[in-house]
Write a protein that holds these residues in place. Structure first.
Motif, PDB file in Angstrom:
ATOM      1  N   CYS A  51      -1.839   5.010   8.634  1.00 40.70           N
ATOM      2  CA  CYS A  51      -1.532   4.853   7.212  1.00 40.70           C
ATOM      3  C   CYS A  51      -0.061   4.508   7.115  1.00 40.70           C
ATOM      4  CB  CYS A  51      -1.836   6.131   6.452  1.00 40.70           C
ATOM      5  SG  CYS A  51      -1.384   6.063   4.702  1.00 40.70           S
ATOM      6  N   ALA A  52       0.227   3.266   6.725  1.00 45.55           N
ATOM      7  CA  ALA A  52       1.603   2.783   6.685  1.00 45.55           C
ATOM      8  C   ALA A  52       2.098   2.694   5.253  1.00 45.55           C
ATOM      9  CB  ALA A  52       1.698   1.413   7.354  1.00 45.55           C
ATOM     10  N   PRO A  53       3.169   3.401   4.918  1.00 46.17           N
ATOM     11  CA  PRO A  53       3.732   3.290   3.571  1.00 46.17           C
ATOM     12  C   PRO A  53       4.618   2.058   3.454  1.00 46.17           C
ATOM     13  CG  PRO A  53       4.940   4.909   4.813  1.00 46.17           C
ATOM     14  CD  PRO A  53       3.857   4.403   5.722  1.00 46.17           C
ATOM     15  N   SER A  54       4.628   1.442   2.285  1.00 43.68           N
ATOM     16  CA  SER A  54       5.510   0.301   2.036  1.00 43.68           C
ATOM     17  C   SER A  54       5.863   0.263   0.562  1.00 43.68           C
ATOM     18  CB  SER A  54       4.848  -1.010   2.468  1.00 43.68           C
ATOM     19  OG  SER A  54       3.716  -1.278   1.663  1.00 43.68           O
ATOM     20  N   GLY A  55       6.763  -0.672   0.218  1.00 43.21           N
ATOM     21  CA  GLY A  55       7.222  -0.744  -1.153  1.00 43.21           C
ATOM     22  C   GLY A  55       8.161   0.414  -1.439  1.00 43.21           C
ATOM     23  N   ARG A  56       8.118   0.898  -2.639  1.00 47.12           N
ATOM     24  CA  ARG A  56       8.931   2.054  -2.991  1.00 47.12           C
ATOM     25  C   ARG A  56       8.387   3.262  -2.250  1.00 47.12           C
ATOM     26  NH1 ARG A  56       8.489   5.419  -8.568  1.00 47.12           N
ATOM     27  NH2 ARG A  56      10.053   6.993  -8.115  1.00 47.12           N
ATOM     28  N   THR A  57       9.198   3.929  -1.486  1.00 47.52           N
ATOM     29  CA  THR A  57       8.738   5.112  -0.772  1.00 47.52           C
ATOM     30  C   THR A  57       9.530   6.325  -1.239  1.00 47.52           C
ATOM     31  OG1 THR A  57      10.257   4.660   1.044  1.00 47.52           O
ATOM     32  CG2 THR A  57       8.013   3.826   1.261  1.00 47.52           C
ATOM     33  N   VAL A  76       4.445   2.760  -4.773  1.00 46.76           N
ATOM     34  CA  VAL A  76       4.163   3.098  -3.383  1.00 46.76           C
ATOM     35  C   VAL A  76       2.878   2.409  -2.968  1.00 46.76           C
ATOM     36  CG1 VAL A  76       3.572   4.951  -1.804  1.00 46.76           C
ATOM     37  CG2 VAL A  76       5.334   5.312  -3.552  1.00 46.76           C
ATOM     38  N   GLN A  77       2.913   1.772  -1.819  1.00 44.79           N
ATOM     39  CA  GLN A  77       1.714   1.153  -1.270  1.00 44.79           C
ATOM     40  C   GLN A  77       1.389   1.803   0.061  1.00 44.79           C
ATOM     41  OE1 GLN A  77       3.154  -2.930  -1.327  1.00 44.79           O
ATOM     42  NE2 GLN A  77       1.727  -3.398  -2.974  1.00 44.79           N
ATOM     43  N   LEU A  78       0.125   2.030   0.285  1.00 45.49           N
ATOM     44  CA  LEU A  78      -0.351   2.614   1.532  1.00 45.49           C
ATOM     45  C   LEU A  78      -1.380   1.671   2.129  1.00 45.49           C
ATOM     46  CD1 LEU A  78      -0.939   6.250   0.224  1.00 45.49           C
ATOM     47  CD2 LEU A  78       1.045   5.423   1.499  1.00 45.49           C
ATOM     48  N   VAL A  79      -1.231   1.386   3.400  1.00 44.09           N
ATOM     49  CA  VAL A  79      -2.144   0.467   4.079  1.00 44.09           C
ATOM     50  C   VAL A  79      -2.764   1.177   5.273  1.00 44.09           C
ATOM     51  CG1 VAL A  79      -2.401  -1.744   5.242  1.00 44.09           C
ATOM     52  CG2 VAL A  79      -0.763  -1.510   3.347  1.00 44.09           C
ATOM     53  N   GLU A  80      -4.088   1.345   5.234  1.00 40.62           N
ATOM     54  CA  GLU A  80      -4.792   1.973   6.341  1.00 40.62           C
ATOM     55  C   GLU A  80      -5.257   0.912   7.340  1.00 40.62           C
ATOM     56  OE1 GLU A  80      -6.489   4.232   2.649  1.00 40.62           O
ATOM     57  OE2 GLU A  80      -6.027   2.166   3.205  1.00 40.62           O
ATOM     58  N   ASN A 129       9.069   7.258   6.412  1.00 37.57           N
ATOM     59  CA  ASN A 129       9.007   5.802   6.474  1.00 37.57           C
ATOM     60  C   ASN A 129       8.181   5.275   7.639  1.00 37.57           C
ATOM     61  OD1 ASN A 129      10.689   5.449   4.207  1.00 37.57           O
ATOM     62  ND2 ASN A 129      12.469   5.916   5.482  1.00 37.57           N
ATOM     63  N   ASN A 130       7.644   6.129   8.439  1.00 39.69           N
ATOM     64  CA  ASN A 130       6.803   5.718   9.557  1.00 39.69           C
ATOM     65  C   ASN A 130       5.344   5.989   9.238  1.00 39.69           C
ATOM     66  OD1 ASN A 130       8.938   4.843  11.043  1.00 39.69           O
ATOM     67  ND2 ASN A 130       9.107   6.704  12.263  1.00 39.69           N
ATOM     68  N   PRO A 131       4.443   5.278   9.905  1.00 37.24           N
ATOM     69  CA  PRO A 131       3.024   5.516   9.630  1.00 37.24           C
ATOM     70  C   PRO A 131       2.605   6.945   9.942  1.00 37.24           C
ATOM     71  CG  PRO A 131       3.318   3.488  10.861  1.00 37.24           C
ATOM     72  CD  PRO A 131       4.631   4.186  10.857  1.00 37.24           C
ATOM     73  N   GLY A 132       1.581   7.382   9.232  1.00 40.73           N
ATOM     74  CA  GLY A 132       0.910   8.618   9.572  1.00 40.73           C
ATOM     75  C   GLY A 132      -0.382   8.281  10.279  1.00 40.73           C
ATOM     76  N   TYR A 133      -0.961   9.258  10.973  1.00 40.39           N
ATOM     77  CA  TYR A 133      -2.137   9.003  11.789  1.00 40.39           C
ATOM     78  C   TYR A 133      -3.200  10.077  11.581  1.00 40.39           C
ATOM     79  CZ  TYR A 133       1.189   5.988  14.156  1.00 40.39           C
ATOM     80  OH  TYR A 133       2.131   5.035  14.427  1.00 40.39           O
ATOM     81  N   TRP A 174      -2.857   5.856  -3.357  1.00 39.71           N
ATOM     82  CA  TRP A 174      -3.985   5.649  -2.448  1.00 39.71           C
ATOM     83  C   TRP A 174      -3.882   4.314  -1.727  1.00 39.71           C
ATOM     84  CZ3 TRP A 174      -7.778   9.182  -1.523  1.00 39.71           C
ATOM     85  CH2 TRP A 174      -7.801  10.295  -2.368  1.00 39.71           C
ATOM     86  N   GLY A 175      -4.418   4.303  -0.517  1.00 36.18           N
ATOM     87  CA  GLY A 175      -4.620   3.053   0.190  1.00 36.18           C
ATOM     88  C   GLY A 175      -5.956   2.453  -0.194  1.00 36.18           C
ATOM     89  N   GLN A 176      -6.256   1.297   0.412  1.00 39.00           N
ATOM     90  CA  GLN A 176      -7.468   0.561   0.044  1.00 39.00           C
ATOM     91  C   GLN A 176      -8.700   1.051   0.796  1.00 39.00           C
ATOM     92  OE1 GLN A 176      -5.318  -0.429   2.266  1.00 39.00           O
ATOM     93  NE2 GLN A 176      -6.575  -1.155   3.992  1.00 39.00           N
ATOM     94  N   GLY A 177      -8.503   1.846   1.825  1.00 39.60           N
ATOM     95  CA  GLY A 177      -9.614   2.391   2.595  1.00 39.60           C
ATOM     96  C   GLY A 177      -9.928   1.573   3.828  1.00 39.60           C
ATOM     97  N   THR A 178     -10.465   2.234   4.838  1.00 43.30           N
ATOM     98  CA  THR A 178     -10.907   1.570   6.059  1.00 43.30           C
ATOM     99  C   THR A 178     -12.248   2.173   6.467  1.00 43.30           C
ATOM    100  OG1 THR A 178     -10.267   0.953   8.320  1.00 43.30           O
ATOM    101  CG2 THR A 178      -9.624   3.152   7.590  1.00 43.30           C
ATOM    102  N   GLN A 179     -13.174   1.299   6.850  1.00 40.76           N
ATOM    103  CA  GLN A 179     -14.532   1.745   7.159  1.00 40.76           C
ATOM    104  C   GLN A 179     -14.609   2.311   8.567  1.00 40.76           C
ATOM    105  OE1 GLN A 179     -17.541   1.610   5.208  1.00 40.76           O
ATOM    106  NE2 GLN A 179     -18.302   2.858   6.915  1.00 40.76           N
TER     107      GLN A 179
END
Length: 123
Positions: A22-28, A2-6, A75-79, A113-118
């Motif tokens: 926060c967008a999930p991708s890859g294996r969900t 699972v990949q998460l992108v913020e 499958n949709n982003p969270g906010y 976990w995602g990579q984080g956003t400042q």
């Protein structure tokens, strides 16, 4: 995996607003809890908000009434909508996922976990 992108972080003045995604991708997973945590310099990662698959929503006391967590489905982003931001909200914000779909405030119990956003709030 699972990949998460913020996304959505940035610089804002005190009293302003930001919306993190926060967008999930890859294996969900079909069902999972989504959480938001933050880590300020020199401090431990702390719980901000979480939403379980069944729709249970939880906030830390420090953000209750100012932040709103939401998502449509797996499958949709969270906010994380953040209003009335203050300098104390300055941190790297991370989204996390837990396929057990439980609610944990301890960051070390979330497996993905995602990579984080400042987020930086100026006074």
């Amino acid at each position: 995996q699972v990949q998460l992108v913020e996304s959505g972080g940035g610089l804002v003045q005190a009293g302003g607003s930001l919306r993190l995604s926060c967008a999930p991708s890859g294996r969900t997973f079909t069902r999972y809890s989504m959480g938001w945590f933050r880590q300020a310099p020199g401090k431990e990662r702390e719980f901000v908000a979480a939403i379980t698959w069944s729709g249970g929503i939880y906030y830390s006391d420090s953000v209750k009434g100012r932040f709103t967590i939401s998502r449509d489905n797996a499958n949709n982003p969270g906010y994380l909508q953040m209003n009335n931001l203050g300098p104390e909200d300055t941190a790297v914000y991370y989204c996390a996922a837990d396929p057990s779909s439980t609610m944990q405030t301890r960051w070390d119990l979330w497996p993905y976990w995602g990579q984080g956003t400042q987020v930086t709030v100026s006074s």
